[in-house]
Design a protein around this motif. Structure first.
Motif, PDB file in Angstrom:
ATOM      1  N   PRO A  36       0.820  -1.202   0.000  1.00  0.00           N
ATOM      2  CA  PRO A  36       0.000   0.000   0.000  1.00  0.00           C
ATOM      3  C   PRO A  36       0.861   1.262   0.000  1.00  0.00           C
ATOM      4  N   LEU A  37       0.366   2.293  -0.652  1.00  0.00           N
ATOM      5  CA  LEU A  37       1.073   3.576  -0.698  1.00  0.00           C
ATOM      6  C   LEU A  37       0.323   4.588   0.175  1.00  0.00           C
ATOM      7  N   ILE A  38       1.084   5.329   0.971  1.00  0.00           N
ATOM      8  CA  ILE A  38       0.502   6.360   1.830  1.00  0.00           C
ATOM      9  C   ILE A  38       0.864   7.719   1.246  1.00  0.00           C
ATOM     10  N   SER A  39      -0.130   8.576   1.098  1.00  0.00           N
ATOM     11  CA  SER A  39       0.139   9.918   0.583  1.00  0.00           C
ATOM     12  C   SER A  39      -0.049  10.916   1.728  1.00  0.00           C
ATOM     13  N   ILE A  40       0.928  11.770   1.941  1.00  0.00           N
ATOM     14  CA  ILE A  40       0.821  12.736   3.043  1.00  0.00           C
ATOM     15  C   ILE A  40       0.378  14.094   2.500  1.00  0.00           C
ATOM     16  N   LEU A  41      -0.725  14.567   3.020  1.00  0.00           N
ATOM     17  CA  LEU A  41      -1.303  15.840   2.578  1.00  0.00           C
ATOM     18  C   LEU A  41      -1.173  16.834   3.725  1.00  0.00           C
ATOM     19  N   TYR A  42      -0.936  18.105   3.405  1.00  0.00           N
ATOM     20  CA  TYR A  42      -0.748  19.058   4.499  1.00  0.00           C
ATOM     21  C   TYR A  42      -1.088  20.480   4.065  1.00  0.00           C
ATOM     22  N   THR A  43      -1.416  21.287   5.058  1.00  0.00           N
ATOM     23  CA  THR A  43      -1.552  22.729   4.835  1.00  0.00           C
ATOM     24  C   THR A  43      -0.176  23.344   5.135  1.00  0.00           C
ATOM     25  N   PRO A  44       0.085  24.618   4.689  1.00  0.00           N
ATOM     26  CA  PRO A  44       1.446  25.164   4.792  1.00  0.00           C
ATOM     27  C   PRO A  44       2.083  24.992   6.160  1.00  0.00           C
ATOM     28  N   GLU A  45       1.317  25.177   7.240  1.00  0.00           N
ATOM     29  CA  GLU A  45       1.933  25.074   8.565  1.00  0.00           C
ATOM     30  C   GLU A  45       2.329  23.646   8.919  1.00  0.00           C
ATOM     31  N   GLY A  46       1.829  22.651   8.144  1.00  0.00           N
ATOM     32  CA  GLY A  46       2.136  21.249   8.468  1.00  0.00           C
ATOM     33  C   GLY A  46       3.311  20.686   7.680  1.00  0.00           C
ATOM     34  N   GLN A  47       3.976  21.550   6.872  1.00  0.00           N
ATOM     35  CA  GLN A  47       4.990  21.014   5.948  1.00  0.00           C
ATOM     36  C   GLN A  47       6.108  20.223   6.631  1.00  0.00           C
ATOM     37  N   LYS A  48       6.755  20.834   7.639  1.00  0.00           N
ATOM     38  CA  LYS A  48       7.908  20.155   8.265  1.00  0.00           C
ATOM     39  C   LYS A  48       7.454  18.878   8.956  1.00  0.00           C
ATOM     40  N   ARG A  49       6.270  18.959   9.590  1.00  0.00           N
ATOM     41  CA  ARG A  49       5.695  17.793  10.267  1.00  0.00           C
ATOM     42  C   ARG A  49       5.457  16.667   9.245  1.00  0.00           C
ATOM     43  N   ALA A  50       5.039  17.058   8.035  1.00  0.00           N
ATOM     44  CA  ALA A  50       4.764  16.067   6.980  1.00  0.00           C
ATOM     45  C   ALA A  50       6.045  15.305   6.632  1.00  0.00           C
ATOM     46  N   PHE A  51       7.142  16.049   6.489  1.00  0.00           N
ATOM     47  CA  PHE A  51       8.413  15.390   6.162  1.00  0.00           C
ATOM     48  C   PHE A  51       8.854  14.462   7.304  1.00  0.00           C
ATOM     49  N   GLU A  52       8.611  14.932   8.537  1.00  0.00           N
ATOM     50  CA  GLU A  52       8.969  14.141   9.722  1.00  0.00           C
ATOM     51  C   GLU A  52       8.186  12.819   9.752  1.00  0.00           C
ATOM     52  N   ILE A  53       6.881  12.923   9.477  1.00  0.00           N
ATOM     53  CA  ILE A  53       6.035  11.716   9.552  1.00  0.00           C
ATOM     54  C   ILE A  53       6.342  10.771   8.385  1.00  0.00           C
ATOM     55  N   ALA A  54       6.657  11.346   7.224  1.00  0.00           N
ATOM     56  CA  ALA A  54       7.032  10.494   6.077  1.00  0.00           C
ATOM     57  C   ALA A  54       8.261   9.677   6.450  1.00  0.00           C
ATOM     58  N   SER A  55       9.214  10.325   7.107  1.00  0.00           N
ATOM     59  CA  SER A  55      10.437   9.638   7.473  1.00  0.00           C
ATOM     60  C   SER A  55      10.141   8.515   8.473  1.00  0.00           C
ATOM     61  N   LEU A  56       9.255   8.801   9.422  1.00  0.00           N
ATOM     62  CA  LEU A  56       8.872   7.784  10.420  1.00  0.00           C
ATOM     63  C   LEU A  56       8.228   6.561   9.732  1.00  0.00           C
ATOM     64  N   LEU A  57       7.327   6.825   8.772  1.00  0.00           N
ATOM     65  CA  LEU A  57       6.647   5.715   8.089  1.00  0.00           C
ATOM     66  C   LEU A  57       7.629   4.908   7.235  1.00  0.00           C
ATOM     67  N   ARG A  58       8.552   5.610   6.557  1.00  0.00           N
ATOM     68  CA  ARG A  58       9.522   4.893   5.702  1.00  0.00           C
ATOM     69  C   ARG A  58      10.432   4.022   6.548  1.00  0.00           C
ATOM     70  N   LYS A  59      10.770   4.508   7.751  1.00  0.00           N
ATOM     71  CA  LYS A  59      11.612   3.685   8.639  1.00  0.00           C
ATOM     72  C   LYS A  59      10.905   2.387   8.986  1.00  0.00           C
ATOM     73  N   GLU A  60       9.574   2.410   8.986  1.00  0.00           N
ATOM     74  CA  GLU A  60       8.784   1.200   9.282  1.00  0.00           C
ATOM     75  C   GLU A  60       8.571   0.366   8.024  1.00  0.00           C
ATOM     76  N   ILE A  85      -6.194  21.250   0.241  1.00  0.00           N
ATOM     77  CA  ILE A  85      -6.348  19.871   0.710  1.00  0.00           C
ATOM     78  C   ILE A  85      -7.280  19.066  -0.209  1.00  0.00           C
ATOM     79  N   GLY A  86      -8.340  19.712  -0.715  1.00  0.00           N
ATOM     80  CA  GLY A  86      -9.294  19.008  -1.594  1.00  0.00           C
ATOM     81  C   GLY A  86      -8.579  18.482  -2.826  1.00  0.00           C
ATOM     82  N   ALA A  87      -7.764  19.342  -3.447  1.00  0.00           N
ATOM     83  CA  ALA A  87      -7.047  18.937  -4.669  1.00  0.00           C
ATOM     84  C   ALA A  87      -6.019  17.864  -4.335  1.00  0.00           C
ATOM     85  N   GLN A  88      -5.365  17.998  -3.178  1.00  0.00           N
ATOM     86  CA  GLN A  88      -4.364  16.995  -2.775  1.00  0.00           C
ATOM     87  C   GLN A  88      -5.037  15.633  -2.582  1.00  0.00           C
ATOM     88  N   MET A  89      -6.214  15.653  -1.956  1.00  0.00           N
ATOM     89  CA  MET A  89      -6.949  14.407  -1.681  1.00  0.00           C
ATOM     90  C   MET A  89      -7.352  13.725  -2.991  1.00  0.00           C
TER      91      MET A  89
END
Ligand code: HAM
Length: 405
Positions: free
Chosen positions: A318-342, A355-359
């Motif tokens: 399965p592929l996970i897509s991380i969507l975020y608003t501008p204030e969530g950008q750094k957090r998005a990269f952090e969580i992507a890294s956590l998921l890839r480590k798993e 967010i609608g277009a990203q979804m």
């Protein structure tokens, strides 16, 4: 718009994934038989190919001069280079040597379906075992690889011994010519060539040989021949392993280095270019400066196998897509890294859309979306959405891998 060169292909990711899957299945079987992978250069000195086949082969190859005036050729096949490498690097290794390879090869051919100017061969070479058991092993390995790929094929096993026995009092050049005509199945030309050579009686013998399906039938045509016992031993091993094959003593093989056992395989569902494998035993090492050494091997036409299989079903993670608003950008990269480590496949939205277009975009190729917006930043949680069911819930980032799995 610029185009790719004639006879070459582009491979999109979906096709590459399927090719890799088949390649992995073949590698696994080769490893189980004790074969180790090697790699030789894409180009070699031209001489490597002309030394056995003569200058005539240049017309069928991609040849060029480099800036130092050296005459080079893109490899048209794997065997010569592998034996050159054996002589250069490995002739002191304990024998037998079991090597396999996946190489792209280049031939100046008229392109059509299943016939390309750049194509891949999965091959194996067994060096330094001059026995019926070695011949049998290489055929059993070839069969195992094609079965692992799940291609539907039939195998034909032959031996040059009876044919060489019939032709034994012909001059070398005449022998080569006769065998080339047999390989092309140009029977009319063969008959007139043998008439002109003063051996018209060979024609019936040779054509009868292409029809016979047992050693006894071959004996009836050409008497006892040197190499007969070894051939019997090899067929005995193949039969004991219940290998499905047809004996075909008319197989000659296009390349002219074969000395004894020869074999070919044909895919059931391909047209004119249905030969998916060719191989046999040969002696090349002495031509490249080594000791006279017996070897055997084969090349599987990897692209033809892929054409024969059509599409290959793959197990998809399965592929996970991380969507975020501008204030969530750094957090998005952090969580992507956590998921890839798993070990989870994770991609981050890169286009700064709403967010609608990203979804909408995520729903096209991902199975899960992880949403990081203003609310999530404040709560320190994330929203996980199953894109197939639409179900969504908040959770702590560290619980994400477990929930997705
Ligand atoms: P080959 O029969 O010339 O043998 O090639 C092996 C396989 O490569 C063929 O059976 C075919 O499936 C595939 N092939 C050949 N030409 C093309 C092409 N233009 N496009 C796509 N596929 C092609 C050899 O090359 C020997 N080196 C095999 C060998 C290894 N004998 C002993 N060791």
């Amino acid at each position: 718009m610029l185009q790719k060169p004639r006879g070459t292909r582009d491979f999109l990711p979906e096709e590459m994934e399927q090719r890799r899957e088949i390649e992995m299945r073949m590698r696994r079987v080769a490893t189980l038989f004790g074969y180790h992978e090697i790699l030789t250069p894409t180009f070699e000195n031209q001489e490597l190919y002309t030394i056995k086949s003569g200058e005539g082969i240049i017309g069928e190859m991609y040849t060029f001069e480099d800036k130092g005036g050296r005459k080079l050729a893109l490899r048209p096949e794997g065997t010569a280079a592998v034996l050159r490498m054996y002589v250069n690097e490995a002739k002191v290794l304990p024998k037998p040597i079991r090597w396999c390879y996946l190489l792209d090869c280049f031939r100046y051919e008229r392109p059509q379906k299943g016939r390309y100017r750049q194509f891949w061969q999965f091959g194996a070479e067994l060096i330094g075992a001059d026995t019926a058991a070695a011949d049998a092993e290489i055929i059993l390995l070839a069969d195992g690889l094609l079965r692992a790929a799940e291609v539907k094929f039939s195998l034909q096993v032959g031996h040059l011994a009876p044919m060489k026995h019939i032709l034994s009092d012909l001059a070398e050049d005449d022998k080569k010519k006769v065998m080339a005509l047999l390989d092309k199945r140009s029977f009319e030309e063969l008959e007139s060539y043998l008439n002109n050579t003063g051996k018209p009686e060979f024609y019936d013998k040779l054509t009868a040989l292409t029809e016979c399906r047992s050693i006894d039938e071959a004996k009836a045509i050409c008497g006892e021949f040197p190499g007969m016992e070894r051939m019997e031993e090899m067929l005995g091993i193949l039969d004991s392993q219940e290998l499905e094959y047809t004996l075909n003593l008319g197989i000659v093989r296009g390349l002219d280095y074969y000395t004894g056992m020869v074999f070919e395989g044909f895919a059931e569902n391909l047209g004119a270019e249905n030969q998916v494998i060719g191989g046999g035993s040969y002696r090349l090492a002495h031509l490249f400066g080594g000791e006279d050494t017996s070897s055997c091997g084969f090349g599987i036409g990897f692209d033809r196998v892929m054409v024969s299989l059509g599409s290959v079903e793959l197990e998809k993670s399965p592929l996970i897509s991380i969507l975020y608003t501008p204030e969530g950008q750094k957090r998005a990269f952090e969580i992507a890294s956590l998921l890839r480590k798993e070990g989870l496949l994770t991609e981050i939205n890169l286009l700064y859309r709403g967010i609608g277009a990203q979804m909408k975009h995520a729903a096209k190729n991902a199975q899960f979306a992880v949403l990081i917006g203003k609310n999530e930043i404040e709560s320190g949680k994330v929203t996980l959405k199953n894109l197939a069911t639409g179900e969504q819930k908040e959770c702590a980032p560290e619980d994400l891998p477990g929930k997705v799995k």
